[in-house]
Design a protein around this motif. Structure first.
Motif, PDB file in Angstrom:
ATOM      1  N   ASP A  92      14.177  -1.447 -10.642  1.00 26.58           N
ATOM      2  CA  ASP A  92      13.432  -0.685  -9.938  1.00 26.58           C
ATOM      3  C   ASP A  92      12.601  -0.888  -8.129  1.00 26.58           C
ATOM      4  OD1 ASP A  92      12.761  -0.857 -12.950  1.00 26.58           O
ATOM      5  OD2 ASP A  92      11.411  -3.261 -12.665  1.00 26.58           O
ATOM      6  N   LEU A  93      12.687  -2.415  -7.355  1.00 30.09           N
ATOM      7  CA  LEU A  93      12.527  -1.290  -6.574  1.00 30.09           C
ATOM      8  C   LEU A  93      13.237  -0.917  -5.483  1.00 30.09           C
ATOM      9  CD1 LEU A  93      13.093  -5.723  -5.039  1.00 30.09           C
ATOM     10  CD2 LEU A  93      11.239  -4.112  -5.803  1.00 30.09           C
ATOM     11  N   VAL A  94      14.842  -0.372  -5.851  1.00 32.82           N
ATOM     12  CA  VAL A  94      15.537   1.090  -5.696  1.00 32.82           C
ATOM     13  C   VAL A  94      14.475   1.850  -5.546  1.00 32.82           C
ATOM     14  CG1 VAL A  94      17.485   2.643  -5.779  1.00 32.82           C
ATOM     15  CG2 VAL A  94      17.414   0.114  -5.546  1.00 32.82           C
ATOM     16  N   THR A  95      13.921   1.678  -7.274  1.00 30.91           N
ATOM     17  CA  THR A  95      12.510   3.631  -7.197  1.00 30.91           C
ATOM     18  C   THR A  95      11.227   3.183  -6.924  1.00 30.91           C
ATOM     19  OG1 THR A  95      13.644   3.153  -9.749  1.00 30.91           O
ATOM     20  CG2 THR A  95      11.129   4.262  -9.023  1.00 30.91           C
ATOM     21  N   HIS A  96      11.272   2.695  -6.126  1.00 29.54           N
ATOM     22  CA  HIS A  96       9.999   2.216  -5.562  1.00 29.54           C
ATOM     23  C   HIS A  96       9.986   2.520  -3.557  1.00 29.54           C
ATOM     24  CE1 HIS A  96       7.500   0.123  -8.409  1.00 29.54           C
ATOM     25  NE2 HIS A  96       8.444  -0.753  -8.423  1.00 29.54           N
ATOM     26  N   ARG A  97      11.533   2.375  -3.552  1.00 29.07           N
ATOM     27  CA  ARG A  97      11.583   2.465  -2.512  1.00 29.07           C
ATOM     28  C   ARG A  97      11.988   4.479  -2.249  1.00 29.07           C
ATOM     29  NH1 ARG A  97      17.782   0.571  -0.313  1.00 29.07           N
ATOM     30  NH2 ARG A  97      18.008   1.345  -1.446  1.00 29.07           N
ATOM     31  N   VAL A  98      12.776   4.681  -3.284  1.00 28.97           N
ATOM     32  CA  VAL A  98      12.814   5.848  -2.953  1.00 28.97           C
ATOM     33  C   VAL A  98      11.805   6.967  -3.282  1.00 28.97           C
ATOM     34  CG1 VAL A  98      13.499   8.034  -4.248  1.00 28.97           C
ATOM     35  CG2 VAL A  98      15.260   5.983  -4.287  1.00 28.97           C
ATOM     36  N   ALA A  99      10.326   6.752  -4.097  1.00 27.10           N
ATOM     37  CA  ALA A  99       9.406   6.964  -3.953  1.00 27.10           C
ATOM     38  C   ALA A  99       8.118   6.728  -1.750  1.00 27.10           C
ATOM     39  CB  ALA A  99       7.992   6.622  -4.583  1.00 27.10           C
ATOM     40  N   ALA A 100       8.195   5.314  -1.924  1.00 30.59           N
ATOM     41  CA  ALA A 100       7.542   4.976   0.063  1.00 30.59           C
ATOM     42  C   ALA A 100       8.838   6.213   0.748  1.00 30.59           C
ATOM     43  CB  ALA A 100       8.711   3.460   0.283  1.00 30.59           C
ATOM     44  N   ALA A 101       9.468   6.052   0.401  1.00 32.89           N
ATOM     45  CA  ALA A 101      10.602   7.336   1.123  1.00 32.89           C
ATOM     46  C   ALA A 101       9.804   8.633   1.540  1.00 32.89           C
ATOM     47  CB  ALA A 101      12.488   7.019   1.339  1.00 32.89           C
ATOM     48  N   ASN A 102      10.013   9.040   0.112  1.00 34.94           N
ATOM     49  CA  ASN A 102       9.386  10.078   0.170  1.00 34.94           C
ATOM     50  C   ASN A 102       8.362  10.554   0.368  1.00 34.94           C
ATOM     51  OD1 ASN A 102      11.965  11.277  -1.209  1.00 34.94           O
ATOM     52  ND2 ASN A 102      10.979  10.227  -3.286  1.00 34.94           N
ATOM     53  N   GLN A 103       7.273   9.831   1.055  1.00 37.13           N
ATOM     54  CA  GLN A 103       5.469   9.601   1.065  1.00 37.13           C
ATOM     55  C   GLN A 103       6.022   9.095   2.951  1.00 37.13           C
ATOM     56  OE1 GLN A 103       3.609   6.080  -0.291  1.00 37.13           O
ATOM     57  NE2 GLN A 103       1.432   6.995   0.275  1.00 37.13           N
ATOM     58  N   LEU A 104       7.040   8.757   3.227  1.00 32.03           N
ATOM     59  CA  LEU A 104       6.910   8.730   4.630  1.00 32.03           C
ATOM     60  C   LEU A 104       7.859  10.084   4.574  1.00 32.03           C
ATOM     61  CD1 LEU A 104       6.970   7.356   7.362  1.00 32.03           C
ATOM     62  CD2 LEU A 104       8.557   6.505   6.679  1.00 32.03           C
ATOM     63  N   ARG A 105       8.509  10.877   4.264  1.00 33.37           N
ATOM     64  CA  ARG A 105       8.881  11.698   5.008  1.00 33.37           C
ATOM     65  C   ARG A 105       7.537  13.506   5.122  1.00 33.37           C
ATOM     66  NH1 ARG A 105      12.102  12.098   1.035  1.00 33.37           N
ATOM     67  NH2 ARG A 105      13.809  11.975   2.721  1.00 33.37           N
ATOM     68  N   ALA A 106       7.190  13.091   3.550  1.00 34.66           N
ATOM     69  CA  ALA A 106       6.069  13.292   3.396  1.00 34.66           C
ATOM     70  C   ALA A 106       5.051  14.076   4.258  1.00 34.66           C
ATOM     71  CB  ALA A 106       5.166  14.230   2.032  1.00 34.66           C
ATOM     72  N   HIS A 107       4.962  12.381   5.061  1.00 31.94           N
ATOM     73  CA  HIS A 107       4.050  12.240   6.110  1.00 31.94           C
ATOM     74  C   HIS A 107       4.113  12.378   7.315  1.00 31.94           C
ATOM     75  CE1 HIS A 107       1.110   9.584   8.375  1.00 31.94           C
ATOM     76  NE2 HIS A 107       2.209   9.315   8.524  1.00 31.94           N
ATOM     77  N   LEU A 108       5.428  12.756   7.404  1.00 27.60           N
ATOM     78  CA  LEU A 108       5.533  12.709   8.862  1.00 27.60           C
ATOM     79  C   LEU A 108       5.823  14.414   8.916  1.00 27.60           C
ATOM     80  CD1 LEU A 108       8.802   9.809   9.813  1.00 27.60           C
ATOM     81  CD2 LEU A 108       5.991  10.522  10.612  1.00 27.60           C
ATOM     82  N   GLN A 109       6.135  15.115   8.030  1.00 29.69           N
ATOM     83  CA  GLN A 109       6.343  16.268   7.492  1.00 29.69           C
ATOM     84  C   GLN A 109       5.204  17.347   8.566  1.00 29.69           C
ATOM     85  OE1 GLN A 109       7.822  17.681   3.886  1.00 29.69           O
ATOM     86  NE2 GLN A 109      10.053  17.721   4.799  1.00 29.69           N
ATOM     87  N   LEU A 110       3.986  16.841   8.228  1.00 26.33           N
ATOM     88  CA  LEU A 110       2.447  17.069   8.743  1.00 26.33           C
ATOM     89  C   LEU A 110       1.480  16.459  10.119  1.00 26.33           C
ATOM     90  CD1 LEU A 110       0.426  16.057   5.747  1.00 26.33           C
ATOM     91  CD2 LEU A 110       1.671  18.558   6.193  1.00 26.33           C
ATOM     92  N   VAL A 111       3.013  15.169  10.556  1.00 31.05           N
ATOM     93  CA  VAL A 111       2.309  14.445  11.417  1.00 31.05           C
ATOM     94  C   VAL A 111       2.895  14.558  12.697  1.00 31.05           C
ATOM     95  CG1 VAL A 111       0.356  13.510  10.686  1.00 31.05           C
ATOM     96  CG2 VAL A 111       2.017  12.200  10.669  1.00 31.05           C
ATOM     97  N   PHE A 112       4.261  14.558  12.219  1.00 32.45           N
ATOM     98  CA  PHE A 112       5.391  13.976  13.392  1.00 32.45           C
ATOM     99  C   PHE A 112       6.791  14.579  12.378  1.00 32.45           C
ATOM    100  CE2 PHE A 112       7.895  10.707  16.070  1.00 32.45           C
ATOM    101  CZ  PHE A 112       8.244  11.543  16.852  1.00 32.45           C
TER     102      PHE A 112
END
Length: 417
Positions: free
Chosen positions: A145-165
């Motif tokens: 479950d934590l691995v699944t959460h980590r994948v989701a958090a990584a995708n969220q970080l990637r999407a955020h950076l693609q817009l701002v950095f």
């Protein structure tokens, strides 16, 4: 010969509709008549009262939709035989008692009790794994479950950076790798990264023990080639989001590593560990997951097909008249299926027999998931035999593997006469 005037005692069964806050219980007699209905809260006193009332009513067999948790433990500790009837089956069984199909806890409790009364020969009593295995299963599932959460958090970080950095999103191979998170901890904005030159980047990489093997000049070129990120006052606001997401990923990664270490310790102490660690490319976490999902209650799977069917790697066959259809088995233990298919899919990289079986399946037109399920079914037969015999897997005694290896041996040249 005298005849006993009362040859059989009245058979009483019960059904428990499991819920979060309270549980509906129904007791039925040997003709299906309702003898008692009651509801108990989900607390120690309520569960104790439930077991006491069932025993006073003469109940010996209980049907329930869920096979874990305090309710089942209470019933089994009271000496009652528990039959798990999955919610999907209960939904279909409602039509036996009416066409409305309404969902009602009291009615479902009656359905469970009556099915145990009428169809007990079709049901299999629940067998409980050891406390050691149950604890391992909890750790393995929590880590996943934590691995699944980590994948989701990584995708969220990637999407955020693609817009701002954008440069930071593609600078290193993985967005959640330690070097990426360390970089974002030091250079949170485009403006902070603008300070870097090839020489400064090289010095910083050495200071954090970078071992990725990419030349600092190449990495700096990636920074310059990427679209420019947000600058000015808004960049500082976006940096707060970046820092928060990086902190989440660091925490998840650390806890996953802690759980992995605990899983390794639990696996080493488990008596069935040699069976599952002997499998090709099973590793530690994968072997622990297979052990946890299959369990150690041997009676749960009396035949190898009982394992393949519950794991959902055996196809479901339906026939009507002359029409026969073989299709995907939807009714399965999804955790068990995922664990078995995860192992099988990777085993082909280390076991020639597995690679050959997978290749033959894809050559017949099977897509990757289907071919993996075919391979998983074959592995399930082997694992079941090793599991029942309490014997580790040995490639030297794997007949199909040895036959394949012997076929691939070059034929020795015959001496000329």
């Amino acid at each position: 010969m005298s005849i006993d005037p009362n040859p059989t005692a009245m058979r009483v069964t019960a059904g428990v509709d499991w819920a979060k806050d309270d549980h509906a219980v129904c007791v039925v007699g040997d003709q299906g008549e309702v003898l008692d209905r009651f509801t108990v809260p989900h607390d120690a006193a309520g569960l104790k009262r439930m077991a006491a009332k069932l025993l006073r009513a003469g109940v010996e067999q209980v049907g329930i939709e869920r096979g874990d948790g305090p309710v089942v433990q209470t019933l089994m500790h009271a000496g009652l035989t528990v039959f798990v009837i999955p919610p999907g089956q209960v939904k279909n069984l409602r039509s036996r008692y009416g066409s409305a199909g309404n969902k009602d806890d009291r009615f479902d409790a009656y359905v469970l009790a009556d099915v145990v009364r009428t169809d007990v020969r079709r049901l299999r009593p629940m067998l409980v794994d050891s406390e050691q295995t149950i604890a391992l299963r909890g750790s393995v599932r929590a880590r996943r479950d934590l691995v699944t959460h980590r994948v989701a958090a990584a995708n969220q970080l990637r999407a955020h950076l693609q817009l701002v950095f954008p440069a930071a999103a593609t600078l290193f191979a993985d967005i959640d790798s330690p070097i990426t998170l360390t970089f974002l901890g030091r250079f949170t904005t485009q403006q902070a990264a603008d300070w870097l030159s090839p020489k400064r980047l090289a010095v910083w990489l050495r200071s954090v023990s970078y071992s990725g093997g990419v030349d600092p000049a190449v990495l700096h070129a990636r920074l310059l080639a990427a679209p420019r990120g947000v600058t000015g006052e808004p960049a500082g606001i976006h940096a707060g989001t970046t820092t928060a997401l990086v902190a989440v990923l660091r925490t998840l990664t650390a806890q996953i590593q802690i759980l992995a270490a605990s899983i390794g310790e639990q696996l080493n102490a488990h008596p069935d560990a040699p069976i599952f660690t002997s499998l090709p490319r099973s590793g530690t976490v994968r072997a622990a997951r297979l052990l946890a999902e299959i369990g150690d209650a041997r009676g749960r799977f009396p035949t190898r097909e009982s394992l393949t069917c519950l794991a959902g790697v055996a196809p479901s066959t339906r026939q009507s008249g002359k029409v026969k259809t073989v299709m995907f088995r939807w009714g399965a233990d999804k955790q068990l299926r995922d664990a078995l298919c995860d192992f099988a899919g990777d085993s082909r990289r280390a076991n020639p027999w597995a690679a050959d079986l997978y290749a033959k399946a894809t050559a017949r037109g099977c897509d990757h998931p289907h071919a993996v399920r075919i391979l998983a079914r074959a592995w399930a037969h082997i694992i079941w035999r090793c599991w029942q015999d309490n014997t580790p897997y040995n490639p030297a005694t794997h007949g199909a593997l040895q036959t394949l290896l012997n076929q691939n041996q070059p034929t020795a040249a015959r001496p000329r006469g």
